[in-house]
Structures are given as C-alpha cells and as structure tokens.
Write a protein that holds these residues in place. Structure first.
Motif: not given
Ligand SMILES: [Zn+2]
Length: 174
Positions: A83-96, A98-106, A133-134, A150-154
C-alpha cells in the motif's frame, strides 16, 4: 490446477510474516492458479498465499462487480503488493476463509493505492475504494501475519475464541 487446503484460525502459520516473491517462474504461476481456484470454490472474494500454507507475498482478489448477482469471478493476482497511499476511513463487515463462523465490522482506509508485480514481475498499480479497498487491505494484512480478528475489539475476539474452544471440545468428545 488444484484446490488448496485453507489453514484455519488458530493455526500459528497464519501469524507468520510471508517472504517476498523473488522467482517469477512456472511454480509461481501454478500457485497463483491454485489460489484462484481455491478462492472461487470456497467461495470467497480474496485469498492470500499463507492461507494455503505458502508463506509468500502473493494474493488473489476477485475484481468482478460483487454487487452483480450474475457475476463471473475475475481473479486478479498481486505479487509483493504494497500500500503506497491511503486515505479516509470506512467501516465494513468482514469475514475470512481462515476464520469460521465469525464476522465483524472493521475500520479500514476508504481509498488506497497498491503497487504490485504481475506473474512476470512487471510492476503495476491498482487504485481501489470501498469494498475492493477493504478486500485488498484484508489480504495484504495476511502477508504480515495479521488476521482481521486483530482489528476487532478484545471483548468480541475473546467471546469468539471462547465459543470456538467450546465447540472444539464438544467435537473432540463426540
Ligand atoms: Zn482472510
């Protein structure tokens, strides 16, 4: 081509840093093709090489219009993306994958510019905003051994890991 076995959290390999790709040969092309097939069959919209157990800086993302229900996946391969340039921010619901049965806003950058190489080693630049971008930020994180957890609340993270452990213990007993 073959479908790779996707590593699942908490596999420690998912926390390792991947190495730069230095050889642009047939092996790299074969790995990229396997990753594209794995992403499509999952199905997912992005996959990083470490998720397939290869600690290399290589990702595949689906650049088709994700809002279109009749879309055909269009895999795009990025080697050594940065990533050579980054601007602004957004909240998006993500899943992965490699991570079963869990989605969270990041919270992520809204707009980014990524420099990468193609499978022949040629440099190119991608500009992305919104969902693409997400996806790119999520996949590039994998190359540094960072999961979206790691971007989700503890608190949310510990609730997830506790429920995962409970399920595993139950599976082990039954
Ligand atoms: Zn992921």
């Amino acid at each position: 081509m073959s479908v790779l076995k996707i590593l699942k959290y908490p596999d420690p390999r998912l926390n390792e840093e991947s190495l730069d790709v230095e050889e642009f040969g047939e092996d790299l092309k074969a790995l990229a093709a396997d990753m594209a097939e794995t992403m499509i069959s999952a199905p997912g919209v992005g996959l990083a090489a470490p998720q397939g157990g290869k600690l290399l800086r290589l990702i595949v993302v689906d650049r088709s219009d994700l809002e279109d229900e009749d879309r055909e996946p269009e895999p795009m391969v990025l080697v050594n993306p940065e990533i050579v340039r980054a601007e602004g921010s957004q909240i998006f619901k993500e899943g992965c994958l490699s991570v079963d049965d869990f989605q969270s806003e990041v919270t992520r950058y809204m707009e980014i510019e990524v420099e990468a190489q193609d499978l022949d080693g040629n440099l190119f630049t991608v500009e992305a905003e919104g969902r693409m971008a997400v996806i790119l930020q999520h996949e590039i994180d994998h190359l540094d051994g960072v999961l979206f957890l790691e971007h989700v609340s503890p608190l949310k993270r510990s609730m997830y890991t506790t429920s995962l452990l409970k399920r595993r213990n139950k599976d082990a007993k039954s």
